[in-house]
Design a protein around this motif. Structure first.
Motif, mmCIF file in Angstrom:
data_model
loop_
_atom_site.group_PDB
_atom_site.id
_atom_site.type_symbol
_atom_site.label_atom_id
_atom_site.label_comp_id
_atom_site.label_asym_id
_atom_site.label_seq_id
_atom_site.Cartn_x
_atom_site.Cartn_y
_atom_site.Cartn_z
ATOM 1 N N TYR A 23 0.835 -1.196 0.000
ATOM 2 C CA TYR A 23 0.000 0.000 0.000
ATOM 3 C C TYR A 23 0.867 1.241 0.000
ATOM 4 O O TYR A 23 1.955 1.244 0.576
ATOM 5 N N VAL A 83 2.701 -4.830 2.955
ATOM 6 C CA VAL A 83 1.897 -5.256 4.098
ATOM 7 C C VAL A 83 1.888 -6.777 4.199
ATOM 8 O O VAL A 83 1.992 -7.347 5.286
ATOM 9 N N PRO A 87 0.252 -8.720 15.862
ATOM 10 C CA PRO A 87 0.048 -7.415 16.482
ATOM 11 C C PRO A 87 -0.683 -6.458 15.535
ATOM 12 O O PRO A 87 -0.885 -6.771 14.364
ATOM 13 N N ASN A 88 -1.040 -5.290 16.035
ATOM 14 C CA ASN A 88 -1.680 -4.257 15.211
ATOM 15 C C ASN A 88 -0.858 -4.004 13.969
ATOM 16 O O ASN A 88 0.358 -3.863 14.045
ATOM 17 N N GLY A 89 -1.543 -3.953 12.834
ATOM 18 C CA GLY A 89 -0.857 -3.608 11.598
ATOM 19 C C GLY A 89 -0.067 -4.739 10.969
ATOM 20 O O GLY A 89 0.644 -4.540 9.985
ATOM 21 N N ALA A 90 -0.204 -5.951 11.507
ATOM 22 C CA ALA A 90 0.568 -7.093 10.982
ATOM 23 C C ALA A 90 0.100 -7.514 9.594
ATOM 24 O O ALA A 90 0.834 -8.172 8.862
ATOM 25 N N GLY A 91 -1.130 -7.162 9.241
ATOM 26 C CA GLY A 91 -1.650 -7.548 7.925
ATOM 27 C C GLY A 91 -2.789 -8.558 7.995
ATOM 28 O O GLY A 91 -3.182 -9.122 6.972
ATOM 29 N N LYS A 92 -3.342 -8.775 9.181
ATOM 30 C CA LYS A 92 -4.388 -9.788 9.366
ATOM 31 C C LYS A 92 -5.634 -9.462 8.538
ATOM 32 O O LYS A 92 -6.138 -10.292 7.789
ATOM 33 N N THR A 93 -6.123 -8.227 8.702
ATOM 34 C CA THR A 93 -7.339 -7.837 7.981
ATOM 35 C C THR A 93 -7.089 -7.839 6.482
ATOM 36 O O THR A 93 -7.941 -8.263 5.698
ATOM 37 N N THR A 94 -5.914 -7.407 6.074
ATOM 38 C CA THR A 94 -5.576 -7.422 4.651
ATOM 39 C C THR A 94 -5.650 -8.847 4.100
ATOM 40 O O THR A 94 -6.226 -9.075 3.034
ATOM 41 N N GLU A 126 -11.215 -10.611 14.131
ATOM 42 C CA GLU A 126 -11.260 -10.216 15.544
ATOM 43 C C GLU A 126 -12.665 -10.328 16.128
ATOM 44 O O GLU A 126 -13.228 -9.346 16.605
ATOM 45 N N GLN A 144 -5.823 -10.876 18.377
ATOM 46 C CA GLN A 144 -4.602 -10.381 19.023
ATOM 47 C C GLN A 144 -4.430 -11.057 20.371
ATOM 48 O O GLN A 144 -3.497 -10.783 21.093
HETATM 49 N N1 LIG Z 1 -6.459 0.460 2.061
HETATM 50 C C1 LIG Z 1 -5.280 0.714 2.640
HETATM 51 N N2 LIG Z 1 -4.497 1.731 2.213
HETATM 52 C C2 LIG Z 1 -3.297 1.980 2.758
HETATM 53 N N3 LIG Z 1 -2.782 1.266 3.765
HETATM 54 C C3 LIG Z 1 -3.488 0.237 4.246
HETATM 55 C C4 LIG Z 1 -4.781 -0.101 3.704
HETATM 56 N N4 LIG Z 1 -5.248 -1.183 4.378
HETATM 57 C C5 LIG Z 1 -4.296 -1.492 5.284
HETATM 58 N N5 LIG Z 1 -3.243 -0.647 5.217
HETATM 59 C C6 LIG Z 1 -2.027 -0.714 6.040
HETATM 60 O O1 LIG Z 1 -1.563 -2.033 6.033
HETATM 61 C C7 LIG Z 1 -1.054 -2.419 7.294
HETATM 62 C C8 LIG Z 1 -1.728 -3.696 7.751
HETATM 63 O O2 LIG Z 1 -3.092 -3.411 7.995
HETATM 64 P P1 LIG Z 1 -4.126 -4.518 8.461
HETATM 65 O O3 LIG Z 1 -5.424 -3.828 8.674
HETATM 66 O O4 LIG Z 1 -4.120 -5.670 7.524
HETATM 67 O O5 LIG Z 1 -3.488 -4.991 9.838
HETATM 68 P P2 LIG Z 1 -4.125 -5.851 11.011
HETATM 69 O O6 LIG Z 1 -3.152 -6.924 11.309
HETATM 70 O O7 LIG Z 1 -5.511 -6.244 10.667
HETATM 71 O O8 LIG Z 1 -4.113 -4.821 12.210
HETATM 72 P P3 LIG Z 1 -5.150 -4.638 13.431
HETATM 73 O O9 LIG Z 1 -4.722 -5.623 14.466
HETATM 74 O O10 LIG Z 1 -4.909 -3.248 13.868
HETATM 75 O O11 LIG Z 1 -6.539 -4.864 12.917
HETATM 76 C C9 LIG Z 1 -1.259 -1.234 8.205
HETATM 77 O O12 LIG Z 1 -0.052 -0.550 8.302
HETATM 78 C C10 LIG Z 1 -2.322 -0.427 7.501
HETATM 79 O O13 LIG Z 1 -2.173 0.931 7.795
#
Ligand SMILES: Nc1ncnc2c1ncn2[C@@H]1O[C@H](COP(=O)(O)OP(=O)(O)OP(=O)(O)O)[C@@H](O)[C@H]1O
Ligand SMILES: [Mg+2]
Length: 326
Positions: free
Chosen positions: A28, A35, A54-61, A179, A211
């Motif tokens: 991104y 990511v 952890p936060n921002g690890a990329g799980k939701t992605t 989550e 988490q």
């Molecule tokens: N659409 C997007 N545009 C730009 N950056 C993005 C986008 N979606 C996610 N990111 C970035 O990608 C990284 C991973 O995000 P993601 O939401 O996958 O993490 P996560 O593991 O689900 O975190 P959390 O525990 O906070 O939910 C983060 O740094 C986030 O800011």
């Protein structure tokens, strides 16, 4: 088991309750930040798989890519046997996705929501009512069925989200739960765990993100630790724990210099209390040898304790940065 509809002429090449991903990457922003940096996942039927990070690890992605809401930059995946790039519609019809994206209407009752969704999937009014009633019973929402969703507790809301994902029939073989228990009180969390376990026991592949180490330990058959866009470790909770030698020797050091000297070989760091955790098999012989090795002059270690490794230790060992200074 539900892996038998391969011979119905569909183009599935994997059982309905499964997730297979290879080399998924996603970046991104400008300059591009990676990511996901090449993720492989294999989740079979009747399995709860926890993606821990952890936060921002990329799980939701990762979840969004597998649920066809986001395209990967490279890599491939089959979900419920269908290709996420070329068979999006089939993937979407074969999965249930809940979490941050649930489409429940808060100004309606739980019952109204489920009936409306059932109607949208093409059921008749009578069939929709029956389906909604079944789901309300199954998710313990009968008493709350006629209350506005806005008045639901967090746990009730999550259960309704899950029920909503089951409205269409046949029941999906793959569930994505992003989550699902964040912010829930302990009792609601346990109730949700039970519901998730039941989904897997009926043959589904359940991929959830969390988490909470305790959640992954208690609920998941398999765990993948996601860190900085890569799978840092994968296995059953027991195998992952065995990776950190089963036990941990925590030593409280007498000063910062000793702490710094030993920090790099520790799996647990607590600079405020000058405490480091070191892997050990927990035997007296090993603990004694380890203490002699790290403190040959018998001046640096003030106190020590030995305890069983927890998933926390695995997680910290895999994801923690070694602190540069005290
Ligand atoms: N659409 C997007 N545009 C730009 N950056 C993005 C986008 N979606 C996610 N990111 C970035 O990608 C990284 C991973 O995000 P993601 O939401 O996958 O993490 P996560 O593991 O689900 O975190 P959390 O525990 O906070 O939910 C983060 O740094 C986030 O800011
Ligand atoms: Mg997330």
């Amino acid at each position: 088991m539900s892996g038998t509809d391969r011979d119905t002429g569909s183009d599935r090449t994997a059982p309905p309750g499964s997730i297979e991903a290879h080399g998924l990457t996603k970046s991104y922003g400008k300059p591009a930040v990676r990511v996901l940096d090449g993720i492989d996942l294999h989740v079979g039927p009747a399995t709860v798989f926890a993606l821990l990070g952890p936060n921002g690890a990329g799980k939701t992605t990762a979840v969004r890519i597998l649920a066809t809401l986001t395209e990967p930059d490279s890599g491939a995946a089959r979900v419920a046997g269908y290709d996420i790039a070329t068979e999006r519609g089939k993937v979407r019809r074969a999965i249930s996705l809940t979490g941050q994206f649930a489409a429940v209407d808060e100004t309606q009752t739980g019952e109204e929501n489920l009936r409306m969704m059932a109607r949208l999937t093409g059921l008749t009014r009578a069939a929709a009512r029956r389906r909604a009633d079944e789901l309300l019973v199954r998710f313990g929402l009968t008493d709350a069925a006629r209350r506005l969703v806005r008045t639901y507790s967090g746990g009730m809301r999550r259960r309704l989200d899950l029920a909503a994902g089951l409205v269409g029939s046949p029941e999906p073989g793959v569930f994505f739960l992003d989550e699902p228990t964040t912010g829930l009180d302990p009792r609601s969390r346990q109730e949700l765990w039970q519901v998730v376990r039941e989904l897997a026991d009926r043959g589904a592949a359940v991929l959830l993100t969390t988490q909470y180490l305790e959640e992954a330990d208690r609920l998941a058959d398999r765990i993948a630790v996601l860190d900085k866009g890569r799978i840092a470790a994968e296995g059953t909770p027991a195998t992952l724990k065995s990776r950190v030698s089963g036990h941990r020797l925590d030593v409280v050091l007498t000063d910062g210099a000793a702490y710094l000297r030993l920090a790099t070989r520790a799996v647990h760091h607590s600079p405020e209390t000058l405490t480091l955790g070191l892997p050990t098999d927990g035997t007296a012989a090993h603990v004694r040898a380890l203490l002699d090795e790290i403190d040959p002059t018998r001046t640096d270690v003030a106190r020590f304790t030995v305890h069983s490794a927890s998933l926390d230790d695995v997680f910290l060992a895999l994801t923690a940065e070694v602190p540069a200074h005290v």
